[in-house]
Enzyme design. Structure first.
Site, mmCIF file in Angstrom:
data_model
loop_
_atom_site.group_PDB
_atom_site.id
_atom_site.type_symbol
_atom_site.label_atom_id
_atom_site.label_comp_id
_atom_site.label_asym_id
_atom_site.label_seq_id
_atom_site.Cartn_x
_atom_site.Cartn_y
_atom_site.Cartn_z
ATOM 1 N N ASP A 1 16.993 -45.754 97.993
ATOM 2 C CA ASP A 1 15.858 -46.539 98.482
ATOM 3 C C ASP A 1 16.198 -48.029 98.487
ATOM 4 O OD1 ASP A 1 13.345 -46.989 99.537
ATOM 5 O OD2 ASP A 1 12.344 -47.025 97.587
ATOM 6 N N LYS B 1 6.726 -50.979 82.999
ATOM 7 C CA LYS B 1 6.321 -50.058 84.064
ATOM 8 C C LYS B 1 5.550 -48.930 83.400
ATOM 9 C CE LYS B 1 8.246 -47.810 88.163
ATOM 10 N NZ LYS B 1 9.482 -47.716 88.974
ATOM 11 N N THR C 1 1.937 -48.734 87.191
ATOM 12 C CA THR C 1 1.530 -50.131 87.310
ATOM 13 C C THR C 1 2.554 -50.948 86.542
ATOM 14 O OG1 THR C 1 -0.744 -49.365 87.240
ATOM 15 C CG2 THR C 1 -0.399 -51.728 87.014
#
Length: 403
Positions: A190, A98, A82
């Site tokens: 990514d 984080k 989260t």
């Protein structure tokens, strides 16, 4: 002249799959790790400890302690972490926290450890800065610099394509960051607009290295379940696991087109097949002559795909034709045959960037491009109709700034 090094095959270990349009999805421990849970965390520490404190901060005991940061609002949630906005109690600066949940029986999630250990060594203006790592029994918290938006939100806010000068500055910064990690044998794997953070001054920073991989011994193959579908290269879609820095460069091409055109380059709606069809429709359906080895890729069956011939990129994305050298640069990224894709380093020297101040190529890693005089973001025109009208009368986009 690092092309020879770039071509080397770069592999570490198999990684299990992640969802296509993924935020974070759970990535199981690497295959090579024995089931004996006690060894799990140790196995990831190849030669250095990802949680070791930076030597430069012994004087401030507050760094590395959970209570050094105040949690503000939640910014987002993935399957293993989260992210919160936070504030440092040491210097009052905003941070992004984080917070990775550590299930007792599972040990530290590998993506987290990988991200922490890769990012710790990266110091570059165009890569999100990892300030601190806090390890408690229940959580592992990565403390990043706070960056207020990302390219996805920025493009949503300015629909119809971005100001051509801003596209150039964003792309230059993206290539600077990638060139830096690729020279260190790290792939991002990514790339997508959500993972490119944009600061209020217009600095672009590569973020979310949860899937990044340090390239090392070419002994195992990678997972081919990487990269969100829209930005995933055809070689990976076809099941290739033998990839290098050229994996990231396809994503650069897709993002470049999306910034200019205002729509995703290949927004596949269904599955891998649909995604490939969209790519082949523009670039042509590959054959063994244009792409040596394509017939031996696991998912390539010639009868599965309509045979399309290659088109000019501006037939698919007309705005590429309004900007000098943009179409040519985009076509060098969007090569189906991976080895033909332009490297980040070579792209920085492309004609497309020739009207930028020469000092941009001499910057130190940690210096922002905005430290160079006359380099600044233009005001975006939210009114795409007006932009089109202005462009059509000149045939080219009028450039708002004199660099």
């Amino acid at each position: 002249g690092s092309t020879g090094r770039e071509e080397t095959q770069i592999c570490v270990t198999k990684m299990s799959t992640r969802s296509c349009q993924g935020t974070d999805s759970v990535i199981k421990p690497l295959d090579t790790i024995p089931e004996d849970k006690k060894v799990r965390v140790q196995r990831t520490q190849s030669g250095f400890d990802p949680f070791e404190k930076p030597a430069s901060q012994p004087t401030s005991p507050k760094f590395g302690k959970a209570d050094s940061y105040e949690k503000l609002e939640k910014l987002g949630e993935g399957s293993y972490a989260t992210v919160y906005k936070g504030k440092s109690k040491v210097n009052g600066k905003l941070v992004a926290l984080k917070v990775i949940r550590l299930q007792e029986e599972e040990g530290t999630p590998f993506t987290a450890i990988r991200e922490a250990s890769l990012l710790k060594g990266l110091k570059h203006a165009n890569i999100v800065l990892l300030h601190d790592i806090i390890h408690t029994k229940e959580t592992l918290t990565l403390v990043f610099e706070y960056v207020h938006t990302d390219l996805c939100q920025y493009m949503d806010k300015h629909p119809g394509g971005l100001h051509p000068d801003n596209v150039k500055l964003f792309l230059f910064q993206l290539l600077r960051g990638l060139s830096y990690i690729h020279q260190r044998y790290i792939l991002h794997r990514d790339l997508k607009p959500q993972n490119l953070l944009i600061s209020d001054t217009g600095e672009l920073k590569l973020a979310d290295f949860g899937l990044a991989r340090a390239k090392s011994v070419p002994s195992h193959t990678y997972s081919n379940e990487v990269v969100t579908l829209w930005y995933r290269p055809p070689d990976v879609l076809l099941g290739s696991t033998d990839y290098s820095t050229c994996l990231d460069m396809w994503g650069v091409g897709c993002i470049f087109i999306e910034m200019i055109q205002g729509v995703a380059a290949f927004p596949g709606m269904k599955d891998i097949q649909d995604q490939l069809e969209r790519i082949f429709l523009v670039l042509g359906t590959p054959s063994e002559d244009m792409w040596p080895g394509v017939n031996s890729l696991p998912h390539f069956k010639p009868d599965r795909f309509t045979v399309y011939s290659a088109k000019k990129l501006r037939q698919a994305w007309n705005k590429l034709g309004y900007v000098d050298h943009a179409e040519e640069l985009a076509s060098k990224f969007l090569q189906c045959f991976p080895k033909n894709r332009l490297s980040a380093q070579a792209a920085l020297n492309h004609e497309y960037f020739s009207n930028l101040p020469p000092r941009l190529w001499e910057l130190q890693d940690m210096s922002s491009i905005f430290t160079v005089p006359n380099v600044k973001l233009q005001t975006e025109s939210g009114d795409s109709i007006q932009v089109c009208a202005r462009r059509n009368s000149h045939g080219k986009a009028s450039s708002g700034s004199k660099h």
